[in-house]
Structure formats: C-alpha cells, structure tokens
Design an enzyme around this catalytic site. Structure first.
Site, mmCIF file in Angstrom:
data_model
loop_
_atom_site.group_PDB
_atom_site.id
_atom_site.type_symbol
_atom_site.label_atom_id
_atom_site.label_comp_id
_atom_site.label_asym_id
_atom_site.label_seq_id
_atom_site.Cartn_x
_atom_site.Cartn_y
_atom_site.Cartn_z
ATOM 1 N N PRO A 13 -3.458 10.384 3.584
ATOM 2 C CA PRO A 13 -3.394 10.548 5.032
ATOM 3 C C PRO A 13 -3.945 9.416 5.891
ATOM 4 O O PRO A 13 -4.468 8.568 5.586
ATOM 5 C CB PRO A 13 -4.473 11.762 5.072
ATOM 6 N N GLU A 101 -6.802 2.130 -8.485
ATOM 7 C CA GLU A 101 -7.271 2.765 -7.111
ATOM 8 C C GLU A 101 -7.081 1.765 -6.145
ATOM 9 O O GLU A 101 -7.555 0.463 -6.443
ATOM 10 C CB GLU A 101 -8.473 3.333 -7.157
HETATM 11 C C1 DQA Z 1 -8.653 3.459 2.852
HETATM 12 C C2 DQA Z 1 -10.236 3.754 3.076
HETATM 13 C C3 DQA Z 1 -10.655 5.034 3.280
HETATM 14 O O1 DQA Z 1 -11.967 5.153 3.448
HETATM 15 C C4 DQA Z 1 -10.063 5.605 4.465
HETATM 16 O O2 DQA Z 1 -10.371 6.758 4.663
HETATM 17 C C5 DQA Z 1 -8.726 5.301 4.636
HETATM 18 C C6 DQA Z 1 -8.098 3.912 4.132
HETATM 19 C C7 DQA Z 1 -8.359 1.995 2.783
HETATM 20 O O3 DQA Z 1 -7.106 1.973 2.665
HETATM 21 O O4 DQA Z 1 -9.020 1.091 3.385
HETATM 22 O O5 DQA Z 1 -8.066 5.949 5.190
HETATM 23 O O6 DQA Z 1 -8.155 4.011 1.811
#
Ligand code: DQA
Length: 149
Positions: A13, A101
C-alpha cells in the site's frame, strides 16, 4: 538459450504514490521508475520480472499464492503490511521459493513500530535503506540464491 528465472516483485500500500509521497523519506523516483530499474536489471541478469502493486492485503495474498509453482523467487516491499500482516506472512510461508524483503527507507532508523516485521522470519534476507537501489540489491540476492540451488 537458458531458461529465464520468473521473479515476482510485489509492492504494498501507498507505494503507487512514490514520487509525491514524503519525498524526504522515499525520494523522488516514482513506482514506474522503480519498475523500469527492475526490468533493466532483470534483463541483464536473466530475470523475467512480474512487477505489481496493490493497496489491498487480500490481493497481495492471492498473488503470493499464485506464485507457488509459477515463480522462482519473490522480492516484496509489503510497505505498511510488513508491520501488521499475518496473512501475508502465512502466504509467503506456503510458496516454497526464496523471498527477499525490501524497503526503500531504513526502517530501523524510523519509528519503533517499523522495527517489527512479520515477514523477516521467513525471508532469506532483508534489504532496506538504499532507495530504489534496494530492489536491485534484492534481485542480485535472489540471483545468487537461485544460482546455488
Ligand atoms: C516501506 C517502509 C514501511 O515502514 C512503510 O510503511 C512503507 C514503505 C519502505 O519501503 O521504506 O510504506 O516499506
């Protein structure tokens, strides 16, 4: 010709708002820019990239399930769902392919609630803090894992 590895790059999202979303944290590149980077790098390393984004947890879960038997690896930036979603964890646990991840920002330098990831326990590794380059590093990590398989 060697078979291309089929790689799913999943985005959660608000990542569709990259470029205008908190540029001081996420930079100015759009999601289309990130996709173009992944495709160019994918071509260079023999990856066929399936690049997707959804704001809906269930849609991400369905796409992860479909990766079972059809994809060779997943790079996932689950965005906020990283910190909340048992459903995404469970889906990633059933695919039986390597998962990396990815985060654009260094989540460990940010709010405490971003330090918890439901995905990390089943990920082969975590890459965060390098902006769009995080995705490239994730693809390279998948390549070295798949080359050893
Ligand atoms: C994110 C980090 C997450 O904490 C955040 O909610 C995002 C983007 C990032 O790519 O740095 O939406 O995944």
């Amino acid at each position: 010709m060697a078979r291309q590895s089929q790689i799913l790059v999943l985005n959660g999202p608000n990542l569709n708002m990259l470029g205008v979303r908190q540029p001081e944290i996420y930079g100015h590149a759009t999601l289309a820019d990130v996709e173009a980077l992944c495709r160019t790098h994918g071509d260079a390393i023999g990856f066929d990239i399936d690049f997707r984004q959804s704001n809906h947890e269930g849609e991400l879960v369905t796409w992860i399930q479909e990766a079972r038997g059809t994809k060779d690896g997943i790079a996932i930036n689950a965005a906020a769902f990283t910190h909340t979603s048992v459903a995404i964890l469970d889906a990633l646990s059933l695919v039986d392919i390597p998962v990396i991840e990815v985060h654009l920002s260094n989540v460990f330098a940010r709010d405490k609630f971003r330090h918890l990831s439901y995905i990390s326990p089943i990920a082969a590794g975590v890459i965060c803090g390098f902006g769009p380059q995080s995705y490239i590093l994730a693809l390279d990590a998948l390549r070295s894992i798949l080359n050893k398989a």
